[in-house]
Design a protein around this motif. Structure first.
Motif, short mmCIF file in Angstrom:
data_model
loop_
_atom_site.label_atom_id
_atom_site.label_comp_id
_atom_site.label_asym_id
_atom_site.label_seq_id
_atom_site.Cartn_x
_atom_site.Cartn_y
_atom_site.Cartn_z
N THR A 183 -7.13 55.47 64.19
CA THR A 183 -6.10 55.13 65.21
C THR A 183 -5.60 56.52 65.53
OG1 THR A 183 -5.72 52.88 64.51
CG2 THR A 183 -4.21 53.96 66.05
N ALA A 189 -9.71 49.98 68.23
CA ALA A 189 -9.67 49.11 67.15
C ALA A 189 -11.21 48.51 66.89
CB ALA A 189 -8.52 48.21 67.04
N HIS A 192 -13.54 50.62 65.06
CA HIS A 192 -13.35 51.13 63.47
C HIS A 192 -14.42 50.66 62.77
CE1 HIS A 192 -8.74 51.57 63.85
NE2 HIS A 192 -9.33 52.36 64.69
N ALA A 253 -0.08 57.13 62.31
CA ALA A 253 -0.47 55.90 62.54
C ALA A 253 -0.65 55.15 61.08
CB ALA A 253 -1.75 55.84 63.54
#
Length: 426
Positions: A183, A189, A192, A253
Motif C-alpha cells: 500500500t 489492494a 496485492h 501504512a
C-alpha cells in the motif's frame, strides 16, 4: 521388452528399511508434540470442492485432484466443474479449520491440535517434491496472542533437534507488514495477491527477476521501482531485537502493532529457544491466501529449501462456522526432512529366527510368540544354501540378532542363543 512397472507419476513406494526409519521419525515428532500438550486428531482425505476452492489456498487450488460424483450418466455431457464434487486435500490446514467448525462444542479453547497425514497436489514431480506427501501439523485455535507463535516454533524446533537435525534457522515476516508495504508503494489492494505471488519467488529468481516479472504483469514502472527500492532497503534488516529500526524503515501504512508483534515473538523465542537463529525476511510471503498475520519458515542448513512453515490464519475457521476464531499453525514437510534423517534403529530387540525346513511350524510360531511377548521383533527365516544375502537384507531392515532353530535326532526342537547379526557375517 516388458514395460517397467512403477508407481503412478509423482508417487513412490517405501521399502521396509525406509518405512521403519520414517515411522521412527514420526514417533519422535508425535512424542515431542504431545509433550507440549497437543492432542492428535484426524480428518478425512476428501473434502467438498467448495471448501478446497475457497480462494484461500493460493496456487495449490490449481493443483487439486478432483473426484467425480457418483452416479454420473456416462452419456451425459458435463463440464469438468459439474462432474466433480469432492477433492483430495492439498494441505491439512483447510480440513482442520473445517474440523474445528464442525466439532467446536467438543473442543476446549484454546484447542491445541496435532494432525499427521498425507496430502495431494497435482504438481510437476521433481527431486524432493511428490504428488503425495506427508505433513505433520500442529495448530493452536482460540489464542490471539504471540504465545501461540512462540509455542508452535519452539515445539517444532525441539522435534527437529530430537531427530538430530541441527543447524535450523527461522525466517519470519508478517502479512500485515507486506500489505502495508505494498500500500505504501502505491499498489491497489486488489493487486496485492498478484504482487505477492511474484515476491514469493525472490529466493529463486532474485530481486531483479521479481521486478522483471511485475513489469511483465503490466504494473506501472513507478510502483515497481518504489517496491524495488523498499525491498532493497528492507532486505538488509534481519535483526528483530530492535523493532524500532524496522519500523523506521517501513512505510507509514504498515500497522505499528504488526511490527511490535514481530519484536515480541523474536524476544520470546530468544528465551524459549535461544539456540535457534531468528531472522526477519521481508521477502517471505508463503503462498496461502488464508494467512492474516505472522508467517514463518524453518530452513535446514544445506537443504536448499524450507523444511517447515506456517503462520496465523485468524479468519479461516469463520469461513465455515460464521464465527472467526484466532488460529495459528506450523507444518513440518516430512518428505523434505526424511532424506536428511540419519536415525539408527534400535537393533537390540530385533531377531532373525533361522530354521531348517523340517522344524514344525507350530514350534516356530510358538517361540516367535513367546519372544514377541518379551518385547522382541522376530522374523522367521528359512535356512537356505546361501543365507548371507538374506541376512544382509535383514540387517538393512534393522535386525541385530540371529537365533537358530534345529530339529534334534530325537525329534525335539532346540533353539540356540541369540548371536549378533551384522552385514557380511552372522
Amino acid at each position: 521388452m516388458a514395460p517397467k512397472i512403477v508407481p503412478a507419476r509423482g508417487m513412490r513406494d517405501v521399502l521396509p528399511a525406509d518405512k521403519a526409519r520414517r515411522e521412527h521419525a514420526l514417533r519422535v515428532i508425535r512424542e515431542v508434540y504431545r509433550s507440549f500438550g497437543f492432542d492428535e486428531v484426524e480428518t478425512p482425505a476428501l473434502e467438498e470442492l467448495s471448501r478446497l476452492e475457497s480462494g484461500q489456498g493460493g496456487e495449490n487450488e490449481k493443483m487439486l485432484f478432483k473426484v467425480l460424483r457418483r452416479g454420473l450418466d456416462p452419456d451425459e455431457a458435463l463440464k469438468p466443474a459439474e462432474a466433480a464434487d469432492l477433492g483430495l486435500r492439498f494441505d491439512l490446514t483447510v480440513p482442520l479449520s473445517r474440523y474445528v467448525a464442525t466439532n467446536a462444542a467438543a473442543l476446549r479453547t484454546p484447542a491445541k491440535l496435532l494432525q499427521i497425514g498425507p496430502v495431494w497436489r497435482a504438481e510437476r514431480p521433481q527431486k524432493g517434491r511428490y504428488r503425495q506427501f506427508v505433513q505433520c501439523d500442529i495448530d493452536i485455535v482460540g489464542e490471539p496472542g504471540a504465545i501461540a507463535e512462540v509455542e508452535l516454533v519452539t515445539a517444532t524446533h525441539t522435534a527437529l533437534q530430537r531427530l538430530g537435525l541441527a543447524g535450523t534457522t527461522l525466517r519470519i515476516n508478517d502479512r500485515e507488514v507486506l500489505g502495508g508495504l505494498l500500500t505504501g508503494c502505491g499498489f491497489a489492494a486488489d493487486d496485492h495477491g498478484s504482487v505477492l505471488i511474484t515476491v514469493d519467488k525472490a529466493d529463486k529468481i532474485g530481486l531483479d527477476g521479481v521486478m522483471a516479472e511485475l513489469r511483465a504483469k503490466g504494473f506501472a514502472d513507478e510502483l515497481v521501482s518504489a517496491l524495488e527500492s523498499a525491498l532493497g532497503r528492507l532486505l538488509t534488516i534481519t535483526d528483530l531485537s530492535s523493532p524500532g529500526a524496522l519500523a523506521d524503515a517501513l512505510p507509514g501504512a504498515v500497522p505499528a502493532a504488526a511490527v511490535a508483534r514481530l519484536g515480541e515473538i523474536g524476544a520470546a523465542l530468544a528465551v524459549s529457544a535461544p539456540e535457534l537463529p531468528v531472522v526477519f525476511d521481508v521477502s517471505l510471503v508463503r503462498g496461502m491466501g488464508y494467512y492474516t498475520g505472522p508467517i514463518f519458515e524453518m530452513a535446514l542448513e544445506g537443504s536448499g529449501s524450507s523444511i517447515a512453515g506456517g503462520g496465523r490464519y485468524d479468519n479461516m475457521v469463520g469461513r465455515f462456522s460464521g464465527r472467526d476464531l484466532p488460529a495459528c499453525g506450523f507444518s513440518i514437510g516430512f518428505e523434505r526432512i526424511a532424506d536428511h534423517l540419519r536415525v539408527e534403529a534400535d537393533r537390540s530387540r530385533t531377531v532373525a529366527l533361522v530354521h531348517s525346513p523340517d522344524v514344525p511350524a507350530g514350534e516356530l510360531v510358538r517361540r516367535q510368540r513367546e519372544m514377541a511377548a518379551e518385547g522382541y521383533r522376530v522374523a522367521l527365516v528359512r535356512q537356505a544354501k546361501r543365507m548371507q544375502p538374506l541376512l544382509d537384507k535383514l540387517v538393512e531392515e534393522g535386525y541385530g540378532g540371529v537365533l537358530r532353530a534345529r530339529l534334534d535326532e530325537d525329534g525335539a526342537v532346540s533353539f540356540g542363543e541369540i548371536a549378533p547379526l551384522a552385514a557380511g557375517g552372522a
